[in-house]
Design a protein around this motif. Structure first.
Motif, PDB file in Angstrom:
ATOM      1  N   ALA B  32      10.726 -13.049 -12.492  1.00 33.63           N
ATOM      2  CA  ALA B  32      10.452 -14.062 -13.172  1.00 33.63           C
ATOM      3  C   ALA B  32      10.498 -15.310 -12.512  1.00 33.63           C
ATOM      4  N   ARG B  33      11.698 -15.530 -11.960  1.00 30.66           N
ATOM      5  CA  ARG B  33      12.125 -16.773 -11.235  1.00 30.66           C
ATOM      6  C   ARG B  33      11.240 -16.855  -9.987  1.00 30.66           C
ATOM      7  N   ARG B  34      11.047 -15.935  -9.028  1.00 28.91           N
ATOM      8  CA  ARG B  34      10.240 -16.007  -7.990  1.00 28.91           C
ATOM      9  C   ARG B  34       8.843 -16.415  -8.295  1.00 28.91           C
ATOM     10  N   ILE B  35       8.059 -15.871  -9.456  1.00 29.55           N
ATOM     11  CA  ILE B  35       6.999 -16.376  -9.816  1.00 29.55           C
ATOM     12  C   ILE B  35       6.977 -17.771  -9.950  1.00 29.55           C
ATOM     13  N   GLU B  36       7.791 -18.019 -10.860  1.00 31.76           N
ATOM     14  CA  GLU B  36       7.863 -19.609 -11.119  1.00 31.76           C
ATOM     15  C   GLU B  36       7.821 -20.532 -10.221  1.00 31.76           C
ATOM     16  N   GLN B  37       8.744 -19.919  -9.106  1.00 30.38           N
ATOM     17  CA  GLN B  37       9.034 -20.857  -7.819  1.00 30.38           C
ATOM     18  C   GLN B  37       7.590 -20.827  -7.047  1.00 30.38           C
ATOM     19  N   THR B  38       7.187 -19.850  -6.617  1.00 30.01           N
ATOM     20  CA  THR B  38       5.880 -19.625  -5.894  1.00 30.01           C
ATOM     21  C   THR B  38       4.761 -20.362  -6.178  1.00 30.01           C
ATOM     22  N   SER B  39       4.696 -20.485  -7.854  1.00 28.35           N
ATOM     23  CA  SER B  39       3.657 -21.289  -8.164  1.00 28.35           C
ATOM     24  C   SER B  39       4.128 -22.830  -8.376  1.00 28.35           C
ATOM     25  N   GLY B  40       4.971 -23.045  -7.673  1.00 25.62           N
ATOM     26  CA  GLY B  40       5.375 -24.591  -7.452  1.00 25.62           C
ATOM     27  C   GLY B  40       5.629 -25.215  -8.782  1.00 25.62           C
TER      28      GLY B  40
END
Lengths: 916, 114
Positions: B32-40
């Motif tokens: 979840a964290r990673r997806i949020e970060q990747t989306s900026g």
């Protein structure tokens, strides 16, 4: 494929809830810990960190709920909840549950019972490979041949079709008859078949033991004394003894070798007839002597074989029929030109008549009919009665369903507030409907299970009522997969009918008003219930009318005077000819038999007849009357019977003119005959028939007997058919008499005499089989068995319907009175008379019953046209039926209204007003 | 501040798979964290929604899971791509590229004067 895998995983997931619940909690816990760790590391206080993590997650419970929905199958979980809830409801209200389930059990049970018979008699295909390829080939039109059976053919004709067609993979022929079968001193009279050598090959039936016939087994006339036993007969009669192979059995006293046993489960082509043994048709001469000499493998002017064929792959039945036409035409032409064609027929025929016959012969056709179900007179006889019964039980099921719908509506009214509360706290309408339907389905399954038990019992009763003579109609009453499937389908269909209405109604409830108002107030207007009640009256009126019509038919048939004495007479058949008694030996046998019978104490007279009357038998022959010119197409066939002189006295048939046969007639050298009054009136009018002569035609010239007496008409073939023109021939004048039916008159109880009669017949010759021994009363009653069965069943259906409708009406009226208690109390307080109050209740019942019945009348009379063939002497508006129906309806209304009306009339106004 | 977009149905599954392909086995929180970060940080993602999505992928056989100990000594359920999961990424990525190309072309042409 992947979808299925997902479905399975989820199905499994919904079963394994506790573990997945734990794992899910652990995963979310670990998620939060990881998130909190991160937050703390980023500088939040522990509380802040926790709150932020929870916020970001979107709520622990919401997450779990979404996870659960994905883990299992939500609808399955809901179903489980609904089933538990439904079970609780049904348990809480056992009175309701029992009444509803019983009502459904009646409807479903009756349907299952009739369907069991309907299926086996009308729907089943033969248990063969690709039965739909099987066809029957029938002659349509003039055959100019001696014949047994209406559409049969000769053996040479069979061979022509078999060898010259291009549309069948095989053509076989059969002839069905009774034979005497003896081995080691025990003689049975059994159903048998003469079959062509390729019979088993065409049907695709193999041997359970030894071998079955091959085409090589019917090549040489009289050259194949072989027998194939049926599996059932082999196990029942020979205890499944494998050593029977190669043994000899006596078939009509002729030794034949058993070469095999046919496959288990193959009964034959005819429903209810199960040939015990099959013999090559090449042996016809040995076994067909009874029928005369015409039946052999070379005579084209003898039609006696039934033809069956298997369609070649890819050939349609219509195509086969069309393609046979040219072949058939060429056979017709060559037969018509053959010498035996012209010499066949009555010597008296004029050239003109012969030309006409030839012309009709050449116009004949050949029909190729579906035979996937085989052939069956039972099917023909019971087709309409079974359809009628099936329709009536359908009506009854509808009625039971409406009844339960009404009960459910009443309960829904009582539970209205509960429903409203559930809607208010967020239950969706569709979920409520689903829940109601689940409960309805559970009720239906309960009723279905009880109905299945009822059906098994009912089928036993029905089969016991079907007369079977010596070869019982073996139908299976144990429910099989098809019947179970049918019951299940019917149950669910019924539950949809009765469950949907109350369910939809409750889901559309006005929440706020329903919660505010008292249960049972104006919001639950019983208009829908009244409409359903009217429908119930409508349906039950149809059932009652049907019962009335069939009961009346039975009563009418019972009043028919058969024209002969029915009481104090026993009857049975012997078959000495099956044991080789012919001509002089047969005469000797019969004389001895009559002597023994007459010597029995209690026997007043005994007589023989070749035709057993009112038992479906018919012997017709052409007659020609001197001085009577028939019209060109007039049917000059009279019904015949050959009897001993005592016959008329034994059966109490009165003499109208002339005299009976005398012993001295036997040696008088010229034929004498007695005719019935219809015969005398038709051909001699007002003039006396006594002393006149008529010509009796067979395939050759015969004597011209003199009429010595005229007797009263008697029913001949069946009780229903009007008496035909009948001729009685003198048994004592015949040199090769076949008179297998015996009548014995007694002064005492005829049923008690039967044992003594049997012993007397055995004492003459132990090996002569006796069949169908019973009192004449029972035999005549057997004529009415179908009518009696239908009448009893429809009466039972009508009675059940009356009870259902009475209970329903009572429930509705009790509810109405309770609902209007305040209004009635006010009326009484204002001085309304008791009678007026009673009328208040009664008025509604009368209106409901009247409307339903009036609507049903035209429908019922309209439908009665379809069952006209099953009725006898029942006209539209029959006063007895109308009166009976009126009485039944009044009784229903009175019983249903009595208690509610009394309660209304004795209502205490102060109590009624206070209780609000 | 840029508008945050709700995650569309169906796209989440592809993001999860792609994340696992890039980072290897990972727990739900990490994904979840990673997806949020990747989306900026443009995506509005309730972390809770990641779990039903993971369960669905597991039921479909694209990912497998087991309990392990994380780098900072917490027990967590780790998800890993299966072989069919890898194939599924290619398939879905291709479809997604097509869809967005069509949409892009459609929006381009709509801008031009008629």
């Amino acid at each position: 494929m992947r979808r299925f895998r997902v479905f399975l995983t989820r199905l499994f997931g919904s079963l394994n809830q506790r573990r997945s619940e734990r794992e899910m909690a652990a995963e979310i816990e670990s998620h939060l810990e990881l998130h909190i760790d991160d937050n703390v590391r980023a500088g939040m206080t522990p509380e802040q960190a926790r709150r932020e993590a929870l916020l970001k997650l979107g709520g622990v419970e919401a997450t779990k709920e979404r996870y659960r929905d994905r883990k299992g199958l939500p609808w399955l979980a809901h179903l489980g909840q609904d089933v538990r809830y439904g079970a609780r409801q049904l348990r809480r209200n056992p009175g309701f549950t029992i009444v509803a389930a019983l009502s459904l059990a009646l409807g479903i049970g009756a349907n299952t019972a009739i369907f069991t018979l309907f299926d086996q008699v009308l729907l089943r295909l033969l248990p063969l490979k690709n039965p739909q390829e099987l066809v029957q080939i029938q002659w349509r039109g003039e055959r100019n041949a001696a014949s047994i059976g209406g559409a049969t053919v000769s053996y040479p004709f069979y061979r022509d079709i078999r060898d010259r067609n291009q549309v069948f993979s095989g053509v076989m022929c059969r002839f069905s008859l009774d034979l005497s079968l003896a081995r080691q001193g025990q003689t049975d009279r059994v159903a048998a078949e003469l079959v062509s050598g390729n019979y088993f090959e065409v049907l695709g039936v193999s041997a359970a033991l030894g071998r079955v016939f091959t085409p090589d087994d019917d090549r040489i006339p009289d050259g194949h004394p072989l027998a194939v036993l049926s599996y059932d007969y082999w196990t029942e009669r020979f205890g499944a003894d494998p050593n029977i192979l190669g043994q000899k059995i006596l078939v009509n006293n002729f030794p034949m070798t058993v070469i095999g046993v046919s496959a288990k489960g193959f009964d034959g082509l005819e429903l209810g007839v199960r040939p015990a043994v099959r013999i090559p048709v090449a042996m016809a001469k040995e076994l067909m002597g009874f029928f005369g000499n015409a039946w052999n493998l070379t005579n084209r002017r003898a039609a006696w074989l039934e033809l069956f064929a298997r369609l070649a792959p890819g050939v349609a039945r219509e195509q086969a029929q069309a393609s046979l036409a040219p072949l058939f035409q060429s056979i017709l032409e060559s037969e018509a030109d053959a010498p035996d064609f012209a010499t066949f027929g009555l010597p008296s025929w004029t050239a003109h008549q012969r030309a006409y016959t030839r012309q009709q012969f050449l116009k004949s056709g050949l029909d190729v009919l579906p035979a996937a179900q085989g052939t069956s007179w039972i099917r023909e006889r019971y087709r309409t009665p079974l359809r009628v019964l099936m329709a009536l039980v359908g009506v009854m099921l509808l009625m039971a369903a409406v009844n339960v719908a009404n009960l459910l509506l009443a309960r829904a009214a009582a539970r209205q507030r509960e429903t409203a509360v559930r809607l208010a706290i967020g239950a969706s309408g569709s979920r409520l409907v689903r829940q109601s339907l689940t409960e309805a389905a559970m009720l239906a399954l309960l009723g279905g299970a009880a109905g299945l038990l009822l059906a098994v019992w009912l089928d036993r009763v029905i089969l016991a009522l079907i007369p079977a003579g010596d070869t019982p109609l073996r139908l299976n009453t144990a429910p099989d997969a098809r019947v179970l499937g049918f019951t299940l389908a019917v149950s669910f269909a019924a539950s949809l009918i009765f469950g949907l209405l109350p369910a939809l109604r409750s889901s559309r409830l006005e929440v706020s008003s329903a919660i505010k108002e008292q249960a049972g107030s104006a919001a639950t207007s019983p208009r829908l219930r009244k409409a359903l009640m009217t429908a119930q009256v409508f349906l039950s009126t149809i059932l009652l009318l049907a019962a009335g019509m069939f009961l009346r038919t039975l009563a009418n048939l019972k009043t028919i005077d058969p024209g002969f004495r029915v009481a104090h007479v026993d009857t049975f058949s012997v078959s000495p000819d099956l044991n080789g008694y012919r001509k002089q030996r047969a005469i000797q046998y019969y004389r001895q038999l009559l002597e023994r019978l007459r010597a029995l104490p209690g026997v007043e007279s005994a007589a023989l007849a070749s035709i057993r009357i009112v038992n479906g038998a018919w012997w017709g022959q052409y007659v020609g009357i001197d001085g009577y010119t028939p019209a060109q197409d007039e049917n000059m066939i009279a019904a015949f019977n050959m009897v001993t002189p005592d016959y008329f006295e034994t059966l109490g048939i009165p003499l109208l003119a002339g005299r009976y046969f005398q012993v001295s007639d036997a040696g008088s050298g010229h034929g004498v005959a007695i005719v019935s009054e219809s015969f005398a009136r038709r051909y001699f009018g007002e003039r006396s028939a006594v002393g006149r002569r008529f010509t009796l035609y067979d395939s050759g010239p015969m004597a011209k007997p003199e009429i010595i007496g005229v007797v009263r008409d008697v029913r001949y073939e069946t009780l229903r058919d009007v008496p035909p023109r009948e001729v009685y021939l003198d048994f004592d004048q015949h040199d090769d008499p076949i008179a297998e039916n015996v009548y014995v008159k007694t002064g005492s109880d005829p049923a008690r005499l039967l044992t003594a009669l049997r012993a007397a017949v055995r004492s003459v010759d132990l090996n002569v089989p006796i069949s169908d021994m019973l009192t004449l009363n029972d035999q005549v009653a057997r004529n009415l068995a179908t009518e009696r069965l239908v009448a009893r069943l429809t009466a039972a259906f009508g009675l059940s319907a009356a009870i259902l409708v009475t209970a329903g009406l009572y429930g509705l009226m009790a509810f109405t009175v309770a609902r209007r208690a305040r209004e009635i109390g006010v009326r009484i307080a204002l001085g309304a008379r008791r009678r007026a109050v009673i009328w208040l209740v009664l008025r509604e019942v009368v209106a409901l019953v009247g409307t339903g019945a009036l609507l049903a009348l035209p429908v019922a009379w309209g439908l009665s046209r379809y069952v006209q063939s099953q009725l006898y002497g029942v006209a539209g508006g029959d006063p007895a039926i109308a009166g009976g129906l009126l009485l039944a309806l009044i009784a229903i209304a009175a019983v249903a209204a009595f208690i509610p009306a009394r309660r209304a009339a004795t209502l205490d106004p102060t109590l009624a007003l206070r209780c609000e | 501040m840029a508008e945050k977009i709700d995650v569309w149905q169906g796209t989440l599954a592809l993001m999860v798979l792609k994340t696992l392909e890039t980072l290897g086995p990972l727990h739900g929180y990490g994904i979840a964290r990673r997806i949020e970060q990747t989306s900026g940080d443009l995506l509005q993602l309730n972390y809770g929604t990641i779990y039903p999505a993971l369960l669905k992928l597991e039921q479909e056989g694209y990912v497998s899971s087991d309990w392990r100990t994380s780098e900072n000594n917490r027990r967590a359920k780790y998800y890993a791509l299966t072989r069919t999961g890898r194939k599924q990424i290619q398939k879905e990525a291709r479809q997604w590229a097509q869809t967005s190309a069509i949409m892009a072309r459609f929006l381009e042409s709509a801008k031009e004067p008629v």
